[in-house]
Motif scaffolding. Sequence first.
Motif, PDB file in Angstrom:
ATOM      1  N   VAL A 288      53.103 -68.661  -1.070  1.00 12.24           N
ATOM      2  CA  VAL A 288      53.381 -69.764  -1.990  1.00 12.24           C
ATOM      3  C   VAL A 288      53.473 -69.239  -3.414  1.00 12.24           C
ATOM      4  CG1 VAL A 288      52.459 -71.884  -3.007  1.00 12.24           C
ATOM      5  CG2 VAL A 288      52.304 -71.509  -0.540  1.00 12.24           C
ATOM      6  N   ALA A 289      54.570 -69.570  -4.079  1.00 14.85           N
ATOM      7  CA  ALA A 289      54.721 -69.316  -5.515  1.00 14.85           C
ATOM      8  C   ALA A 289      54.690 -70.673  -6.184  1.00 14.85           C
ATOM      9  CB  ALA A 289      56.034 -68.593  -5.801  1.00 14.85           C
ATOM     10  N   ASP A 290      53.649 -70.948  -6.961  1.00 17.67           N
ATOM     11  CA  ASP A 290      53.429 -72.270  -7.549  1.00 17.67           C
ATOM     12  C   ASP A 290      53.404 -72.142  -9.068  1.00 17.67           C
ATOM     13  OD1 ASP A 290      52.433 -74.764  -8.398  1.00 17.67           O
ATOM     14  OD2 ASP A 290      51.331 -75.038  -6.530  1.00 17.67           O
ATOM     15  N   ASP A 291      54.414 -72.743  -9.695  1.00 22.95           N
ATOM     16  CA  ASP A 291      54.512 -72.666 -11.149  1.00 22.95           C
ATOM     17  C   ASP A 291      55.419 -73.798 -11.623  1.00 22.95           C
ATOM     18  OD1 ASP A 291      55.834 -71.614 -13.814  1.00 22.95           O
ATOM     19  OD2 ASP A 291      54.092 -70.326 -13.475  1.00 22.95           O
ATOM     20  N   PRO A 292      55.139 -74.410 -12.777  1.00 22.99           N
ATOM     21  CA  PRO A 292      56.020 -75.467 -13.284  1.00 22.99           C
ATOM     22  C   PRO A 292      57.479 -75.035 -13.391  1.00 22.99           C
ATOM     23  CG  PRO A 292      53.973 -75.460 -14.521  1.00 22.99           C
ATOM     24  CD  PRO A 292      53.931 -74.254 -13.627  1.00 22.99           C
ATOM     25  N   ALA A 293      57.708 -73.757 -13.640  1.00 24.44           N
ATOM     26  CA  ALA A 293      59.085 -73.259 -13.771  1.00 24.44           C
ATOM     27  C   ALA A 293      59.831 -73.318 -12.450  1.00 24.44           C
ATOM     28  CB  ALA A 293      59.071 -71.823 -14.295  1.00 24.44           C
ATOM     29  N   LEU A 294      59.087 -73.416 -11.341  1.00 19.33           N
ATOM     30  CA  LEU A 294      59.720 -73.444 -10.019  1.00 19.33           C
ATOM     31  C   LEU A 294      59.983 -74.864  -9.530  1.00 19.33           C
ATOM     32  CD1 LEU A 294      57.623 -70.600  -8.385  1.00 19.33           C
ATOM     33  CD2 LEU A 294      60.050 -70.502  -8.969  1.00 19.33           C
ATOM     34  N   GLY A 295      59.621 -75.836 -10.333  1.00 21.37           N
ATOM     35  CA  GLY A 295      59.865 -77.219  -9.961  1.00 21.37           C
ATOM     36  C   GLY A 295      60.969 -77.857 -10.771  1.00 21.37           C
ATOM     37  N   THR A 296      61.776 -77.020 -11.424  1.00 23.61           N
ATOM     38  CA  THR A 296      62.811 -77.546 -12.329  1.00 23.61           C
ATOM     39  C   THR A 296      64.164 -77.742 -11.657  1.00 23.61           C
ATOM     40  OG1 THR A 296      63.436 -75.301 -13.015  1.00 23.61           O
ATOM     41  CG2 THR A 296      61.696 -76.402 -14.287  1.00 23.61           C
ATOM     42  N   GLY A 297      64.314 -77.212 -10.434  1.00 25.63           N
ATOM     43  CA  GLY A 297      65.608 -77.299  -9.770  1.00 25.63           C
ATOM     44  C   GLY A 297      66.577 -76.205 -10.169  1.00 25.63           C
ATOM     45  N   ILE A 298      66.103 -75.215 -10.924  1.00 23.42           N
ATOM     46  CA  ILE A 298      66.927 -74.084 -11.350  1.00 23.42           C
ATOM     47  C   ILE A 298      66.720 -72.921 -10.389  1.00 23.42           C
ATOM     48  CG2 ILE A 298      67.407 -72.440 -13.192  1.00 23.42           C
ATOM     49  CD1 ILE A 298      68.230 -75.321 -13.803  1.00 23.42           C
ATOM     50  N   ALA A 299      67.804 -72.382  -9.868  1.00 23.72           N
ATOM     51  CA  ALA A 299      67.711 -71.367  -8.821  1.00 23.72           C
ATOM     52  C   ALA A 299      67.192 -70.025  -9.321  1.00 23.72           C
ATOM     53  CB  ALA A 299      69.078 -71.173  -8.161  1.00 23.72           C
ATOM     54  N   GLN A 300      67.470 -69.670 -10.572  1.00 25.10           N
ATOM     55  CA  GLN A 300      67.159 -68.309 -11.025  1.00 25.10           C
ATOM     56  C   GLN A 300      65.662 -68.016 -11.012  1.00 25.10           C
ATOM     57  OE1 GLN A 300      69.595 -66.016 -11.519  1.00 25.10           O
ATOM     58  NE2 GLN A 300      67.840 -64.615 -11.500  1.00 25.10           N
ATOM     59  N   THR A 301      64.826 -69.030 -11.313  1.00 19.42           N
ATOM     60  CA  THR A 301      63.383 -68.795 -11.244  1.00 19.42           C
ATOM     61  C   THR A 301      62.944 -68.564  -9.799  1.00 19.42           C
ATOM     62  OG1 THR A 301      63.010 -71.196 -11.169  1.00 19.42           O
ATOM     63  CG2 THR A 301      62.874 -70.124 -13.322  1.00 19.42           C
TER      64      THR A 301
ATOM     65  N   SER B 157      56.135 -76.521  -7.526  1.00 18.36           N
ATOM     66  CA  SER B 157      55.076 -76.826  -8.486  1.00 18.36           C
ATOM     67  C   SER B 157      54.125 -77.848  -7.874  1.00 18.36           C
ATOM     68  CB  SER B 157      55.690 -77.384  -9.780  1.00 18.36           C
ATOM     69  OG  SER B 157      54.696 -77.723 -10.721  1.00 18.36           O
ATOM     70  N   GLY B 158      52.843 -77.590  -7.998  1.00 16.35           N
ATOM     71  CA  GLY B 158      51.841 -78.507  -7.469  1.00 16.35           C
ATOM     72  C   GLY B 158      51.779 -78.529  -5.955  1.00 16.35           C
TER      73      GLY B 158
END
Length: 325
Positions: A64-77, A44-45
């Motif tokens: 680059v895949a940039d999304d708030p959902a990818l900055g959460t530390g969750i692997a599934q996203t 993210s960012g």
Amino acid sequence: MGGIAVLCEVQSGEISKGSLGVLEEAARLGGALGEPVTAVVCGSGLDDGAMGALGGFGASAVVVADDPALGTGIAQTVVDACAAAQEAGQYRYWIGCASILAADALAGLAARLGAGIVVDAVELHAEGGALVTRRSGLGDSVLAHCGFTSPVGVVITRSGSFAAGDGNGGSAPVTRISPTFRPYSQAVSLVGHEDAASTGPDIGAAEVLVAGGRGLGEAGGFGLIEECATAFGGAVAATRAVVDAGWYPYSAQVGQTGKTVAPKLYIACGISGAIQHKVGMQNSGVIVAINKDKNAPIFDYADFGVVGDLHDVVPKLTELIKARS
């Protein structure tokens, strides 16, 4: 279908050193196979300029895949993002450095794609126009050669197996993708993160490691090792034998049951060089062995060897380094 994708993980706002090391190794492999290498970054960012700098570490392109959902530390996203990158790029291989996030994400990607997967790889080779990995087995006493029969192969390398260089200052074109996240991918959230307590510098990140073994004679011998490591601006490492004896903390242990490291310089003091220790440091840039036993196994794979009493040699080495600093 062709090309190699390297999942480059963002840690504390920067691409991890482990990912950079794997990217450089993948570039070497890609050259041997005639396959281009793409760095895939999920977060993210993310800044295009910083991501493009991955070209200096061997990437011919960056996705680059940039999304708030990818900055959460969750692997599934991240699995969803990598699957989208695969759909667009149709890569032949995916490679990443083991970490909690990357290992989960690449395992999930392999399941999503129905791909073969090799975990804990320590070497990557081009053989017969295909990727063949080496992974340890039987207590690190043998190396198993593993290839793929599936159209896509996924490799998770052992952490610390490939040291990152400084890059060549090059750049690569950056393409952004917008993955679609499956409903279950965001059904959980990370509520906390705690770092393990450490008693000293991270041996996995140090460029110079000075390691001590049973040849020190006693726990107090680590004073020589610590002083030498400080002179080099490095960190202290230890073998399992001395850790088990209570001479030094487990956080400094290198080997099969400790950490795998790849510093630019590894100085082994009073270490015999058993296979269990070798597997943890064999990818160091330069290995220097100091041992009074000229038949010690470590001399078989050291770049430089000093046959002598470490209690005499190490202090003199420390004095020399201090004088030159």
